[in-house]
Scaffold this active site. Structure first.
Site, short mmCIF file in Angstrom:
data_model
loop_
_atom_site.label_atom_id
_atom_site.label_comp_id
_atom_site.label_asym_id
_atom_site.label_seq_id
_atom_site.Cartn_x
_atom_site.Cartn_y
_atom_site.Cartn_z
CE1 TYR A 110 50.67 59.98 41.41
CE2 TYR A 110 52.57 61.91 42.34
CZ TYR A 110 51.38 61.40 42.63
OH TYR A 110 50.92 60.74 43.83
CG PHE A 255 41.75 66.73 46.53
CD1 PHE A 255 42.42 68.05 45.59
CD2 PHE A 255 40.69 66.95 46.51
CE1 PHE A 255 41.43 68.55 44.34
CE2 PHE A 255 39.66 67.29 45.79
CZ PHE A 255 40.18 68.25 44.82
N PRO A 256 45.26 68.88 49.61
CG PRO A 256 47.17 69.30 49.34
CD PRO A 256 46.72 69.13 49.34
N GLY A 258 41.12 70.80 48.12
CA GLY A 258 40.00 70.83 48.03
C GLY A 258 40.06 71.42 46.62
N GLY A 259 38.49 71.12 45.82
CA GLY A 259 37.96 71.46 45.73
C GLY A 259 37.56 73.30 45.40
CG LEU A 263 33.95 77.94 48.33
CD1 LEU A 263 35.26 78.47 48.95
CD2 LEU A 263 33.64 77.33 48.96
#
Length: 334
Positions: A110, A255-256, A258-259, A263
């Site tokens: 990173y 990436f817990p 998500g996008g 929706l």
């Protein structure tokens, strides 16, 4: 070349981020400190009492709060170089610990190196009980490039580099960042075992692996955690989570959240967010925390407001009906 770790996506959404009122942040920090009786009801998950405890013990001896912080996004654009606002990055890290976060996940890739350097600058000497988890095995030839290098000699050098940047004598949790197709996983974790035997690593974890690879690694050295991509929208690592539950290994979903964009209004995630007056991201984190007692979400952000919102999600109490609707319903796109 791997491109499985990305900067924070554009957050278009139908439910805006809102801060909990009054004592939400204080309550969130209290929950992280172990007051789990305030969170999910006894029947709020498929296996009700499993996810009530808000702490987890890595290998039975290193207790961490289950909601951590991922330090990938405190770096520059493309996870490259220094952040545009270095002062903000330092404030973010300090605020995370103030809110009760005691598990910070990073990696030498990173920046590269930048995230580890910022963590040390902001927090060293480290607060008692703070666990810094870092990773090695991915190199960064340039912005947006992620190239595996899990050769034993490289990993040993990577451990030494992380120790120096983080100003540590021993790393509490060191994770193999990926599996290198050119190197048997036994050779890679064997190198980490040697560093562990030398007293430079306390616990060893894996990342971006499948159950068979975990089993192979465990024949060489004890493994305490696995970090794979997992969220409401992407459950491809479900079999890995089940393995971790069976073997009591910590599962750190990267990436817990998500996008979360685009929706449908009637989506169960969106419906629950509106019902509670919170954001879909808080609901997504609450769902993860209820999903499994070995789940250790590490949401990352470069925003102080989003950090505080994420921590406040620990207070969110979903009804059994909401939890089941989200758990069994896949997110539909508009």
């Amino acid at each position: 070349m791997l491109t499985n770790e990305f900067p924070e996506p554009h957050r278009g959404r139908s439910v805006t981020r809102r801060m909990f009122l009054g004592t939400s942040l204080a309550s969130g920090a209290a929950l992280l400190a172990g007051k789990s009786d305030l969170i999910f009801g006894a029947d709020s998950s498929t296996t009700p009492k499993m996810a009530m405890n808000m702490t987890f013990k890595l290998d039975g001896d290193l207790t961490v709060n289950r909601l951590g912080f991922g330090a990938m996004r405190i770096t520059g654009e493309g996870i490259w170089g220094w952040p545009p606002d270095r002062t903000n990055a330092l404030k973010l890290l300090r605020r995370a610990t103030e809110l009760g976060v005691d598990l910070i996940d990073t990696a030498d890739a990173y920046g590269p190196d930048t995230s580890e350097l910022l963590i040390a600058e902001a927090l060293h000497p480290y607060p008692k009980g703070l666990v810094i988890a870092t990773k090695g095995g991915l190199t960064r030839p340039g912005p947006g490039e992620w190239v595996p290098n899990c050769r034993p000699e490289h990993l040993k050098q990577a451990v030494e580099g992380s120790l120096k940047r983080l100003r540590l004598a021993r790393i509490d949790l060191y994770q193999l960042h990926t599996v290198d197709s050119k190197v048997p996983i036994e050779d890679s974790v064997g190198a980490l075992k040697q560093m562990q035997d030398a007293g430079k690593i306390r616990h060893i974890g894996l990342s971006n692996v499948d159950p068979e690879e975990i089993a192979r690694a465990r024949k060489i050295v004890p493994i305490v955690s696995v970090q794979n991509r997992y969220n409401i929208e992407d459950r491809k690592s479900e079999s890995v989570l089940v393995y971790c539950e069976k073997e009591n290994l910590g599962f750190l979903p990267w990436f817990p959240i998500g996008g979360g964009g685009g929706l449908n209004p009637e989506n169960p995630l969106n419906t629950a967010a509106k019902a509670h007056g919170v954001s879909v991201y808080q609901v997504a984190l609450a769902w993860l925390l209820a999903r499994s007692p070995v789940m250790l979400p590490i949401p990352g952000t470069s925003s102080l407001a989003h950090l505080e919102e994420n921590v406040a999600a620990a207070k969110l109490k979903l009804t059994p009906e909401e939890w089941r609707a989200i758990d069994f319903g896949r997110l539909s796109r508009a």
